[in-house]
Each structure stands twice: as structure tokens, then as C-alpha cells.
Write a protein that holds these residues in place. Structure first.
Motif, PDB file in Angstrom:
ATOM      1  N   SER A   5       0.819  -1.212   0.000  1.00 20.14           N
ATOM      2  CA  SER A   5       0.000   0.000   0.000  1.00 20.14           C
ATOM      3  C   SER A   5       0.852   1.260   0.000  1.00 20.14           C
ATOM      4  O   SER A   5       2.063   1.218   0.148  1.00 20.14           O
ATOM      5  CB  SER A   5      -0.905   0.031   1.234  1.00 20.14           C
ATOM      6  N   GLN A   8       1.737   6.650   3.434  1.00 20.34           N
ATOM      7  CA  GLN A   8       1.510   8.066   3.708  1.00 20.34           C
ATOM      8  C   GLN A   8       1.681   8.872   2.434  1.00 20.34           C
ATOM      9  O   GLN A   8       2.513   8.528   1.594  1.00 20.34           O
ATOM     10  CB  GLN A   8       2.514   8.596   4.737  1.00 20.34           C
ATOM     11  N   TYR A  10       1.342  13.238   1.986  1.00 15.51           N
ATOM     12  CA  TYR A  10       0.882  14.462   2.637  1.00 15.51           C
ATOM     13  C   TYR A  10       1.801  15.638   2.315  1.00 15.51           C
ATOM     14  O   TYR A  10       2.914  15.457   1.844  1.00 15.51           O
ATOM     15  CB  TYR A  10       0.816  14.257   4.155  1.00 15.51           C
ATOM     16  N   TYR A  26       5.965  11.134   1.001  1.00  9.13           N
ATOM     17  CA  TYR A  26       5.216   9.895   0.799  1.00  9.13           C
ATOM     18  C   TYR A  26       6.002   8.733   1.380  1.00  9.13           C
ATOM     19  O   TYR A  26       7.212   8.792   1.569  1.00  9.13           O
ATOM     20  CB  TYR A  26       4.929   9.652  -0.682  1.00  9.13           C
ATOM     21  N   THR A  62      -1.564  13.843  -6.833  1.00  9.05           N
ATOM     22  CA  THR A  62      -1.930  12.433  -6.795  1.00  9.05           C
ATOM     23  C   THR A  62      -0.657  11.596  -6.843  1.00  9.05           C
ATOM     24  O   THR A  62       0.202  11.819  -7.699  1.00  9.05           O
ATOM     25  CB  THR A  62      -2.835  12.048  -7.974  1.00  9.05           C
ATOM     26  N   THR A  74      -3.485   4.526  -5.387  1.00  8.96           N
ATOM     27  CA  THR A  74      -3.416   5.982  -5.523  1.00  8.96           C
ATOM     28  C   THR A  74      -3.881   6.644  -4.235  1.00  8.96           C
ATOM     29  O   THR A  74      -4.717   6.103  -3.505  1.00  8.96           O
ATOM     30  CB  THR A  74      -4.293   6.507  -6.682  1.00  8.96           C
ATOM     31  N   LYS A  75      -3.327   7.808  -3.974  1.00 10.00           N
ATOM     32  CA  LYS A  75      -3.778   8.691  -2.887  1.00 10.00           C
ATOM     33  C   LYS A  75      -3.621  10.106  -3.382  1.00 10.00           C
ATOM     34  O   LYS A  75      -2.700  10.421  -4.136  1.00 10.00           O
ATOM     35  CB  LYS A  75      -2.953   8.486  -1.621  1.00 10.00           C
ATOM     36  N   SER A  76      -4.511  10.989  -2.932  1.00 11.49           N
ATOM     37  CA  SER A  76      -4.495  12.381  -3.383  1.00 11.49           C
ATOM     38  C   SER A  76      -4.762  13.338  -2.233  1.00 11.49           C
ATOM     39  O   SER A  76      -5.339  12.957  -1.214  1.00 11.49           O
ATOM     40  CB  SER A  76      -5.590  12.602  -4.439  1.00 11.49           C
TER      41      SER A  76
END
Length: 97
Positions: A5, A8, A10, A26, A62, A74-76
Motif C-alpha cells: 500500500s 503516507q 501528505y 510519501y 496524486t 493511488t492517494k491524493s
């Protein structure tokens, strides 16, 4: 090795003034490749990494991380940029002219 995964993703601050620097950080686990959109610098497939950016306007970032198994996570987030304040308006006294 299975992709786990994005741990983090941010910014060092939620709001930055125009022209100021923010750090984008990240942390990923077992990633084959990593990229940030929009591109802000060199991104590496390492467990923890931070980059500096000077956004000109509010920007939505992203992070895309691909695992060795082909899965993509993905994280945004959005980093808000406050506009620079210009000089105060000039007061003109037309009666004195």
C-alpha cells in the motif's frame, strides 16, 4: 512480493502563501514504481521520501504507486495556495487637485 500500500502521502502544511515552499512526503511499501502528478521532482521507489515544491496556485496532487504484482494504488490531496496581497489601493483626493 505483493504490493502492500501507500502508507503516507501528505504536505507539510495545508495552506501555503504564494511563493513559499511546501514539502510533499510519501511512504510506500513494496512499490516497483512511483510517480506524483503533477510532477514536482524526482520520485523514487523508496520507503520514505520528501520533495520540495513552490506551487503557483492551489494544486491537487496524486501519488500513483505500482507494485510488482501489477496492482496500482493511488492517494491524493489538495494543497491550497493563498494569493499574494497587492499593495493597498491608492486614495486620490480630487478636491485637492
Amino acid at each position: 512480493m505483493l504490493f502492500r500500500s501507500i502508507l503516507q502521502f501528505y504536505a507539510s502544511t495545508g495552506i501555503v502563501a504564494a511563493g513559499e515552499t511546501a514539502r510533499i512526503c510519501y511512504s510506500v511499501e513494496n512499490a516497483k514504481s512511483v510517480r506524483i502528478s503533477p510532477m514536482i521532482g524526482d520520485v523514487y521507489s523508496v520507503p520514505n521520501h520528501c520533495l520540495e515544491t513552490v506551487p503557483e496556485h492551489t494544486t491537487h496532487y496524486t501519488l500513483l504507486a505500482e507494485g510488482y504484482d501489477g496492482m496500482v494504488a493511488t492517494k491524493s490531496f489538495t494543497l491550497q495556495v493563498e494569493a499574494e496581497e497587492g499593495p493597498p489601493p491608492q486614495v486620490v483626493n480630487y478636491a485637492a487637485l
